[in-house]
Design an enzyme around this catalytic site. Structure first.
Site, PDB file in Angstrom:
ATOM      1  N   GLY A 140       0.831  -1.197   0.000  1.00 19.67           N
ATOM      2  CA  GLY A 140       0.000   0.000   0.000  1.00 19.67           C
ATOM      3  C   GLY A 140       0.863   1.243   0.000  1.00 19.67           C
TER       4      GLY A 140
ATOM      5  N   GLU B 261      -3.071   2.481   5.563  1.00 17.94           N
ATOM      6  CA  GLU B 261      -3.071   3.579   4.577  1.00 17.94           C
ATOM      7  C   GLU B 261      -4.022   4.708   4.999  1.00 17.94           C
ATOM      8  OE1 GLU B 261      -0.674   3.499   2.636  1.00 17.94           O
ATOM      9  OE2 GLU B 261      -0.250   1.385   2.999  1.00 17.94           O
TER      10      GLU B 261
ATOM     11  N   HIS C 216      -2.281   6.878   7.344  1.00 24.07           N
ATOM     12  CA  HIS C 216      -1.362   7.831   6.693  1.00 24.07           C
ATOM     13  C   HIS C 216      -2.080   9.133   6.331  1.00 24.07           C
ATOM     14  CE1 HIS C 216       2.591   6.102   6.205  1.00 24.07           C
ATOM     15  NE2 HIS C 216       2.145   4.983   5.678  1.00 24.07           N
TER      16      HIS C 216
HETATM   17 ZN   LIG Z   1       3.117   3.202   5.532  1.00 22.06          ZN
END
Ligand SMILES: [Zn+2]
Length: 171
Positions: A46, A132, A135
């Site tokens: 990812g 993800e 993030h």
């Molecule tokens: Zn990462």
């Protein structure tokens, strides 16, 4: 297509919340292509846009042959079951730590054309969706570790990674 430089731990873009995508234009399609190409190049599972320095809520994934992207995703957890297993990050290369995550996750958002999109994940795909999406909120998997493992991780990072990433060092 372009392989982009992956930002490393210590880069401020990795700890900032990303902005929702509002323009579904050619530059968004280029971003999704570049993310996919960079992910393939890095052999990761990812990659989120902030990791290539673009503070927008977009990520791509490639987990056991399931590939795709999500724009402006939100996560739902259909159960409270959890999993614990090794997790790593392309922005913290070469370091893996047991990380507790939900076992099942559903990512809902839109695709690069603004059409509704949904990804249902279990095990590794669920882990990836959670990693993800974090993030996009400026959260790294280090923030999800138990305190003891996190201390070990921070020590490892000080030894293995420069606090001041040098462009081009990774490739
Ligand atoms: Zn990462």
């Amino acid at each position: 297509m372009t392989v982009r430089q992956v930002r490393l731990f210590g880069d401020p873009v990795l700890t900032m919340a990303a902005d929702p995508v509002t323009d579904f234009d050619k530059s968004l399609r280029t971003l999704v292509r570049d993310l996919s190409e960079t992910l393939r190049d890095q052999r990761g599972s990812g990659l989120a846009a902030p990791q290539i320095g673009v503070p927008l809520r977009v990520f791509v994934f490639d987990v056991e042959g399931v590939r795709g992207h999500l724009v402006n995703p939100t996560l739902d957890f259909p159960s409270t079951e959890e999993q614990t297993g090794p997790e790593g990050c392309l922005s913290i290369p070469g370091l893996y730590y047991d990380t507790r995550r939900r076992l099942h996750a559903v990512g809902r958002g839109v695709d690069q054309h603004g059409r509704p999109a949904q990804v249902v994940g279990t095990d590794e795909l669920a882990r990836c969706l959670q990693h993800e999406t974090d993030h996009l909120d400026g959260v790294l998997f280090l923030d999800r570790l138990d305190p003891t493992t996190r201390r070990t991780a921070m020590r490892d990072i000080r030894v293995k990674l420069s606090p001041h990433p040098i462009r081009g060092l990774l490739r």
